[in-house]
Design an enzyme around this catalytic site. Structure first.
Site, PDB file in Angstrom:
ATOM      1  CE  LYS A 199      -2.086   3.035   2.141  1.00 15.90           C
ATOM      2  NZ  LYS A 199      -1.915   4.478   1.800  1.00 15.90           N
ATOM      3  CD  GLU A 255      -1.657  10.168  15.332  1.00 15.51           C
ATOM      4  OE1 GLU A 255      -0.779  10.915  14.830  1.00 15.51           O
ATOM      5  OE2 GLU A 255      -2.863  10.425  15.315  1.00 15.51           O
ATOM      6  N   GLY A 257       1.644   3.663  13.722  1.00 17.40           N
ATOM      7  CA  GLY A 257       2.325   2.415  14.094  1.00 17.40           C
ATOM      8  C   GLY A 257       1.602   1.709  15.234  1.00 17.40           C
ATOM      9  CD  GLU A 275      12.066   3.876   9.266  1.00 17.85           C
ATOM     10  OE1 GLU A 275      12.009   4.882  10.006  1.00 17.85           O
ATOM     11  OE2 GLU A 275      12.119   3.925   8.033  1.00 17.85           O
ATOM     12  CB  CYS A 309      12.050   8.602   9.917  1.00 16.33           C
ATOM     13  SG  CYS A 309      13.034   7.609   8.825  1.00 16.33           S
ATOM     14  CD  GLU A 406       9.046  12.107  12.777  1.00 15.00           C
ATOM     15  OE1 GLU A 406       7.981  11.469  12.876  1.00 15.00           O
ATOM     16  OE2 GLU A 406      10.073  11.653  12.242  1.00 15.00           O
TER      17      GLU A 406
HETATM   18  P1  NAP Z   1       1.173   8.187   8.374  1.00 16.73           P
HETATM   19  O1  NAP Z   1      -0.226   8.640   8.526  1.00 16.73           O
HETATM   20  O2  NAP Z   1       1.785   7.405   9.439  1.00 16.73           O
HETATM   21  O3  NAP Z   1       1.239   7.385   6.990  1.00 16.73           O
HETATM   22  C1  NAP Z   1       2.181   6.393   6.640  1.00 16.73           C
HETATM   23  C2  NAP Z   1       1.467   5.312   5.837  1.00 16.73           C
HETATM   24  O4  NAP Z   1       0.467   4.687   6.644  1.00 16.73           O
HETATM   25  C3  NAP Z   1       0.727   5.841   4.618  1.00 16.73           C
HETATM   26  O5  NAP Z   1       0.756   4.877   3.587  1.00 16.73           O
HETATM   27  C4  NAP Z   1      -0.659   6.001   5.153  1.00 16.73           C
HETATM   28  O6  NAP Z   1      -1.637   6.024   4.159  1.00 16.73           O
HETATM   29  C5  NAP Z   1      -0.799   4.783   6.027  1.00 16.73           C
HETATM   30  N1  NAP Z   1      -1.827   4.881   7.051  1.00 16.73           N
HETATM   31  C6  NAP Z   1      -2.385   5.997   7.598  1.00 16.73           C
HETATM   32  N2  NAP Z   1      -3.322   5.662   8.507  1.00 16.73           N
HETATM   33  C7  NAP Z   1      -3.363   4.312   8.541  1.00 16.73           C
HETATM   34  C8  NAP Z   1      -4.122   3.371   9.303  1.00 16.73           C
HETATM   35  N3  NAP Z   1      -5.039   3.747  10.195  1.00 16.73           N
HETATM   36  N4  NAP Z   1      -3.883   2.060   9.099  1.00 16.73           N
HETATM   37  C9  NAP Z   1      -2.952   1.648   8.212  1.00 16.73           C
HETATM   38  N5  NAP Z   1      -2.227   2.498   7.456  1.00 16.73           N
HETATM   39  C10 NAP Z   1      -2.422   3.810   7.626  1.00 16.73           C
HETATM   40  O7  NAP Z   1       2.068   9.387   8.052  1.00 16.73           O
HETATM   41  P2  NAP Z   1       1.633  10.726   7.305  1.00 16.73           P
HETATM   42  O8  NAP Z   1       0.211  11.121   7.488  1.00 16.73           O
HETATM   43  O9  NAP Z   1       2.000  10.532   5.923  1.00 16.73           O
HETATM   44  O10 NAP Z   1       2.563  11.734   8.087  1.00 16.73           O
HETATM   45  C11 NAP Z   1       2.324  12.027   9.448  1.00 16.73           C
HETATM   46  C12 NAP Z   1       3.585  12.072  10.228  1.00 16.73           C
HETATM   47  O11 NAP Z   1       4.197  10.785  10.187  1.00 16.73           O
HETATM   48  C13 NAP Z   1       4.680  12.984   9.713  1.00 16.73           C
HETATM   49  O12 NAP Z   1       4.536  14.297  10.101  1.00 16.73           O
HETATM   50  C14 NAP Z   1       5.883  12.333  10.329  1.00 16.73           C
HETATM   51  O13 NAP Z   1       6.008  12.748  11.651  1.00 16.73           O
HETATM   52  C15 NAP Z   1       5.571  10.883  10.290  1.00 16.73           C
HETATM   53  N6  NAP Z   1       6.202  10.189   9.162  1.00 16.73           N
HETATM   54  C16 NAP Z   1       7.269   9.399   9.419  1.00 16.73           C
HETATM   55  C17 NAP Z   1       7.893   8.752   8.365  1.00 16.73           C
HETATM   56  C18 NAP Z   1       9.067   7.869   8.559  1.00 16.73           C
HETATM   57  O14 NAP Z   1       9.772   7.610   7.600  1.00 16.73           O
HETATM   58  N7  NAP Z   1       9.319   7.343   9.725  1.00 16.73           N
HETATM   59  C19 NAP Z   1       7.431   8.919   7.067  1.00 16.73           C
HETATM   60  C20 NAP Z   1       6.321   9.708   6.845  1.00 16.73           C
HETATM   61  C21 NAP Z   1       5.714  10.328   7.913  1.00 16.73           C
HETATM   62  P3  NAP Z   1      -2.065   7.436   3.539  1.00 16.73           P
HETATM   63  O15 NAP Z   1      -0.868   8.030   2.931  1.00 16.73           O
HETATM   64  O16 NAP Z   1      -3.065   7.088   2.519  1.00 16.73           O
HETATM   65  O17 NAP Z   1      -2.608   8.247   4.667  1.00 16.73           O
END
Ligand code: NAP
Ligand code: MG
Length: 502
Positions: A199, A255, A257, A275, A309, A406
């Site tokens: 996904k 969150e 995760g 991760e 990250c 973060e």
């Molecule tokens: P995110 O919501 O954690 O999204 C990461 C992945 O998980 C995306 O493919 C997302 O899909 C999916 N996802 C979201 N909600 C989910 C759920 N309930 N169940 C399963 N999968 C789900 O991250 P984001 O919204 O893109 O960014 C939010 C914050 O996450 C950032 O500000 C940053 O702090 C952190 N982040 C960390 C990393 C890292 O490499 N560690 C990378 C990106 C973001 P969708 O894209 O369709 O929502």
């Protein structure tokens, strides 16, 4: 600060790709989402729609999992040799390399990063990861173990272990390095012999779809890699909760995760690797070579617009050099050329989305309201596109959200310290533990601090050094398990102990 607006024209091949009626890759075929719905993909440099993709939901995830299950249990993939698996992965690496320019362009348009950076970092790293993992396919070995069962005197046994693939894997990736994150996930899964439902992130689905085309071209059997575009709540969540998925590998926020862990626990107790986020300390010791530490500290936070990250977002500097280092990093921020990733002069592009821009600006405002001061930056940039000024904050307090949370943007908080012990506890005062760095000329200090810092990666006199062979992952709430290296591979296998009485 100002933002450049011009961007190079898009190559014909990329333009053709963008215009395609993008679908989901399920069981070796491109298919529409069951709902028939689609959503827009936006260029964050100007907010314009550049493509539309299919909106996969739980029904599509279900179809994809069924295809992955069939491919794992009884398809050609279940019978091919390890060497053939390795060859397919290597062929995929060659194909990506062949299309390097196109991938760099797609990443730039979809994510906002400079095309030139994607061409030297994202794409070659993805190629290298697949090659590294291709080599492992033939080296997944068990052991023979002499046993001496105390309650069976005189009995003879031959015991050995088999390392078997865990099965069907759900992989959920973020938007910061779309192609590379797909590679980190797919490489070890495929080398181990698993099948996958991937996904991709809603903000950046395009390079994953192009990768899907190359996976087909490389000759992977149907159902081995299935790719679903869609939203986290409606496609990611059903994948994490699916009862027929054996493992879920996730990269993203801490969150989400935690939601993944809950979904796994509430259903079939599937394996989980994570991760997650970071708030990495970057430490400049009094004896550091400031000529390399200052640009190093700037690149630790500003690389990929801080959307890493492992970004070095908390900069600890000995008080003796604090002003000099802060001024140096602020100067570097002032000279960064901000603009569309497709402009060859651009050094920093926009945030990936309006939401991310707002999130970063919200943190900036909350820091400034709480008494932090921006030596440079502090605001959004430009009228169109999702740009944020590269920012250096000082006068922060440990409890501020800009220190604890973060931000995932080009924002570094510089914090002075006096005493080395105080430094270690301040550096470790975080729920995260993804990465850390130390700048010093004292080898012994470097090794000592490397041991004391609670982080999965520690860099000394460098930052953001990645290699396919080096395990990467988090201490504390930065994650479970490791990406890359031999360790990633192990997390896609399980051990079976076989005992034969002779
Ligand atoms: P995110 O919501 O954690 O999204 C990461 C992945 O998980 C995306 O493919 C997302 O899909 C999916 N996802 C979201 N909600 C989910 C759920 N309930 N169940 C399963 N999968 C789900 O991250 P984001 O919204 O893109 O960014 C939010 C914050 O996450 C950032 O500000 C940053 O702090 C952190 N982040 C960390 C990393 C890292 O490499 N560690 C990378 C990106 C973001 P969708 O894209 O369709 O929502
Ligand atoms: Mg999201």
């Amino acid at each position: 600060m100002s933002v450049m607006t011009e961007a190079a024209t898009i190559s014909e091949s990329t333009a053709r790709f963008l215009q395609q009626q993008h679908q989901l890759l399920i069981n070796g075929e491109w298919v529409d989402a069951a709902s028939g719905k689609r959503f827009d993909v936006v260029d964050p440099a100007n907010g314009e729609v550049i493509a539309t993709v299919a909106e996969g939901v739980s029904e599509d995830i279900d179809r994809a999992v069924r295809a992955a299950r069939a491919a794992f249990e009884s398809g050609p993939w279940s019978r091919i040799t390890a060497s053939e698996r390795g060859k397919l992965i290597w062929r995929l690496a060659d194909l990506i390399e062949h299309h390097l320019d196109e991938f760099a362009e797609i990443e730039s348009l979809d994510n906002g990063k400079p095309r030139a950076v994607a061409a030297v970092a994202d794409v070659p790293l993805a190629v290298d990861l697949f090659r590294y993992m291709a080599g492992w396919a033939t080296k997944i070995e068990g052991t023979t173990i002499p046993i001496s069962v105390p309650y069976m005197p005189g009995a003879e046994f031959h015991s050995y272990t088999l390392r078997e693939p865990v099965g069907v894997v759900g992989q959920i990736i973020p938007w910061n390095f779309p192609l590379l994150m797909a590679a980190w996930k797919l490489g070890p899964a495929l080398a181990a012999g698993c099948t996958v439902v991937l996904k991709v992130a809603e903000e950046t689905p395009l390079s994953g779809l192009r990768l899907g085309e190359l996976i087909q071209e490389a000759g992977f059997p149907p159902g081995v890699v299935n790719i679903v575009t869609g939203f986290g709540e409606t496609a990611g969540a059903p994948l994490a909760a699916h009862p027929d998925v054996d493992k879920v590998a996730f990269t993203g926020s801490t969150e989400v995760g935690k939601l993944i862990v809950k979904a796994a626990g509430d259903t079939n107790l599937k394996r989980v690797t994570l991760e997650l986020g970071g708030k990495s300390p970057n430490v400049i010791l009094p004896d550091a070579d400031l000529e390399s530490a200052i640009p190093g500290a700037a690149s630790a936070i500003f690389f990929n617009h801080g959307q890493c990250c492992c970004a070095g977002s908390r900069l600890f500097v000995h008080r003796n050099h604090f002003d000099q280092v802060v001024e140096g990093v602020a100067d570097a921020a002032r000279t960064i050329k901000v603009g569309p990733g497709m402009n060859p002069a651009t050094e920093m592009g926009p945030m990936v989305s309006k939401i991310q821009q707002e999130r970063v600006c919200g943190y900036l405002q909350s820091g400034l309201d709480a008494g932090a001061e921006a030596v440079v930056g502090g605001h959004r940039l430009g009228d169109s596109g999702f740009f944020v000024e590269p920012t250096v904050l000082v006068n922060t307090k440990p409890e501020m959200s800009v220190i604890q949370e973060e931000i995932f943007g080009p924002v570094v908080a510089a914090v002075p310290y006096d005493d080395p012990e105080e430094l270690v506890s301040a550096a470790n005062d975080s729920i995260y533990g993804l990465a850390a760095a130390v700048w010093t000329r004292d080898v012994s200090q470097a090794h000592k601090l490397a041991r004391k810092l609670q982080a999965g990666s520690v860099w000394v006199n460098c930052y953001n050094v990645f290699d396919a062979s080096l395990p990467f992952g988090g201490y504390k709430q930065s994650g479970w398990g490791r990406e890359m290296g031999h360790e990633a591979l192990e997390l896609y296998t399980q051990t079976k102990a076989v005992t034969v009485q002779l």
